[in-house]
Design a protein around this motif. Structure first.
Motif, PDB file in Angstrom:
ATOM      1  N   SER A   1      -6.251   3.347   0.769  1.00  0.00           N
ATOM      2  CA  SER A   1      -5.026   2.788   1.334  1.00  0.00           C
ATOM      3  C   SER A   1      -4.781   3.304   2.747  1.00  0.00           C
TER       4      SER A   1
ATOM      5  N   SER B   1      -1.605  15.092  -0.193  1.00  0.00           N
ATOM      6  CA  SER B   1      -1.621  14.046   0.831  1.00  0.00           C
ATOM      7  C   SER B   1      -2.281  14.528   2.108  1.00  0.00           C
TER       8      SER B   1
ATOM      9  N   ARG C   1       2.054   1.704  -3.470  1.00  0.00           N
ATOM     10  CA  ARG C   1       0.955   2.132  -4.344  1.00  0.00           C
ATOM     11  C   ARG C   1       0.625   3.605  -4.136  1.00  0.00           C
ATOM     12  N   MET C   2       0.580   4.019  -2.896  1.00  0.00           N
ATOM     13  CA  MET C   2       0.323   5.425  -2.601  1.00  0.00           C
ATOM     14  C   MET C   2       1.389   6.317  -3.230  1.00  0.00           C
ATOM     15  N   GLY C   3       2.636   5.862  -3.169  1.00  0.00           N
ATOM     16  CA  GLY C   3       3.719   6.648  -3.755  1.00  0.00           C
ATOM     17  C   GLY C   3       3.532   6.849  -5.249  1.00  0.00           C
TER      18      GLY C   3
ATOM     19  N   GLY D   1       3.802   7.376   2.475  1.00  0.00           N
ATOM     20  CA  GLY D   1       3.399   7.471   1.079  1.00  0.00           C
ATOM     21  C   GLY D   1       4.002   8.683   0.396  1.00  0.00           C
TER      22      GLY D   1
ATOM     23  N   GLN E   1       0.820  -1.210   0.000  1.00  0.00           N
ATOM     24  CA  GLN E   1       0.000   0.000   0.000  1.00  0.00           C
ATOM     25  C   GLN E   1       0.855   1.262   0.000  1.00  0.00           C
ATOM     26  N   ILE E   2       1.946   1.247   0.723  1.00  0.00           N
ATOM     27  CA  ILE E   2       2.828   2.419   0.744  1.00  0.00           C
ATOM     28  C   ILE E   2       3.417   2.653  -0.644  1.00  0.00           C
TER      29      ILE E   2
ATOM     30  N   VAL F   1      -5.882   6.580  -2.740  1.00  0.00           N
ATOM     31  CA  VAL F   1      -5.008   6.880  -1.609  1.00  0.00           C
ATOM     32  C   VAL F   1      -5.805   6.878  -0.304  1.00  0.00           C
TER      33      VAL F   1
END
Length: 481
Positions: A343, A158, A130-132, A383, A127-128, A340
């Motif tokens: 996540s 964010s 993907r958020m990035g 993220g 998830q981290i 996001v």
């Protein structure tokens, strides 16, 4: 940016944020924060699942892939019906009956604490990453439009997402995702129409140029596992989507939010199937961009052409009519913000259920809510850091697919081992399988012989096979003894 575009953008994105915050209640319980009180209709949950699929990775990454190459990556979308079917038939009733909002509580019951912590840690890393990728792709169009610093856009966006995720909880996130789903579909359709009718000889010229240059190619049908063939993308898609529907907290948590099992099953099918035509629209946008800039090559600077992910934002800035530009930017933000927010909320849920409550079993509801909000903030910060690191990659989509395949760590294999073998496979067998699977994933990551996307495929298969064979051999020796 024209003042009208800015107004359109602010109205859409500001409205979405206010909608998410509107679900804030002072007396919200931790259960309502994580599962929305099990009160949501199936179509809303389904749109939420769809919006989770369609992040800015899809909105910008897919057109970038189609522009620079062909439709090979679309094969990933074709694999979704397989996972959707299994989710509706098996996964939804299974998870709604286990009594925990965590997707990984079953693994602890089946194999012990280590299995739950292993799977949940793999999930958090995924998830981290993907958020990035999503936050990075969110910042690109604003950098092209306004010249704003990409890092600054990532940080401000964010913060906005974290705020409404923390205030609205899962109910706020899902309802905003449903609205964002409609916005992003509308934006994509409008952009495609503009692209097609901008061609000097009409829409059919796009398809003629694409057909001549083999832009609709779905990939080589050979059995080469070192490159992105049709079969590599299809098999990768089946495994990653089975993992999404079967053991990804983003999806499992949504099964709990629907007001009935029937509604939850409908949401799983609806969200997955809707993604197929919408992803086709994104690929068609990329193909149309290729045709457009082939007809008007002087309109595309060489430095933009060299980075495929930047082409679509460049077109939005330079070629779309006033008002439509604002709508498209709002659509990209809608796609990214929804994913996001998902996540952030699901990751904070895992931090609470799989880690904090392990050490504080008697934590009050107020304390649990505080942990959920602190967890949301921590995941959001991580993220941001990964998003800034994405400035150094050429294709955000390729980088995300590689990271998701690696960080998954074959945890689908562990889940299938426990789910399909019932009590036949023991704790030792599962540990042996996971160790072998992780070693194989690490080897695939550094080896040029196997495509990185297949790490999840071979890792899953090896974990399952080693665990099952170990159990068979040990049980046979036990019987002889």
């Amino acid at each position: 940016m024209h003042i009208i575009d800015l107004i359109v953008f602010l109205v859409f994105t500001g409205g979405v944020m206010l909608l998410g915050c509107s679900f804030f209640k002072k007396k919200t319980s931790s259960d309502e924060f994580t599962s929305a009180g099990r009160s949501l209709p199936g179509w809303v949950v389904g749109m939420s699942i769809f919006a989770t699929y369609v992040s800015s990775i899809s909105y910008l990454g897919y057109p970038g892939k189609a522009f620079a190459g062909d439709w090979n990556a679309f094969v990933f979308s074709i694999s979704i019906p397989v996972a959707s079917y299994f989710a509706a038939k098996y996964f939804v009733p299974f998870y709604r009956n286990i009594g925990s909002v965590s997707a990984y509580s079953f693994l602890e019951e089946r194999f012990g604490v280590w299995a739950r912590l292993y799977a949940s840690m793999c999930y958090l890393l995924t998830q981290i990453a993907r958020m990035g990728a999503i936050l990075f792709l969110l910042a690109l169009p604003m950098n092209s439009l306004m010249g704003w610093n990409i890092q600054l856009v990532i940080i401000v966006t964010s913060i906005a997402i974290i705020i409404y995720s923390m205030m609205g909880g899962m109910k706020g996130v899902i309802w905003t995702e449903a609205i964002q789903g409609f916005i992003l579909i509308g934006g994509a359709l409008v952009c495609l129409a503009v692209l097609l009718f901008k061609m000097p000889e009409g829409p059919m010229q796009t398809f003629e140029i694409a057909a001549q240059d083999n832009k609709f190619y779905l990939g080589d049908l050979s059995l080469d596992i070192s490159s992105s063939t049709f079969w590599v993308c299809l098999i990768y898609g089946i495994f990653i989507n089975l993992q999404n529907y079967g053991i990804d907290q983003n999806y499992v948590q949504r099964y709990h939010t629907a007001k009935s099992e029937r509604e939850a099953k409908f949401s799983a099918l609806f969200g997955g199937y809707l993604f197929i035509p919408v992803s086709a629209i994104f690929f068609l946008i990329g193909t149309a961009l290729y045709a457009y800039y082939k007809v008007y090559p002087d309109l595309l600077p060489a430095d933009i052409q060299a980075k495929a992910d930047y082409v679509f934002p460049f077109f939005i800035v330079q070629e779309l009519p006033v008002g439509v530009t604002g709508l498209l930017i709002a659509s990209i933000f809608a796609a990214g913000m929804s994913t996001v927010a998902t996540s952030v909320t699901s990751s904070s849920t895992i931090i609470l259920t799989d880690y904090y409550k392990r050490f504080r079993k008697q934590a009050s509801d107020k304390e649990q809510l505080l942990v959920l909000k602190i967890g949301s903030l921590a995941i959001g910060v991580l993220g941001i850091l990964v998003a800034i690191a994405f400035l150094n990659v050429n294709s955000a989509l390729d980088a995300w697919w590689m990271l998701s395949s690696i960080f998954s760590g074959g945890m689908l294999g562990l889940f299938l081992l426990g789910y399909l073998s019932r009590k036949f496979v023991r704790n030792f067998d599962a540990i042996l399988g996971v160790v072998c699977g992780v070693i194989l994933v690490a080897w695939i990551t550094i080896s040029p012989l196997v495509h990185d996307n297949l790490a999840i495929v071979f890792g899953t298969l090896l974990i399952f096979c080693v665990g099952f064979l170990s159990a068979s051999i040990c049980n046979r020796f036990r019987k002889k003894a």
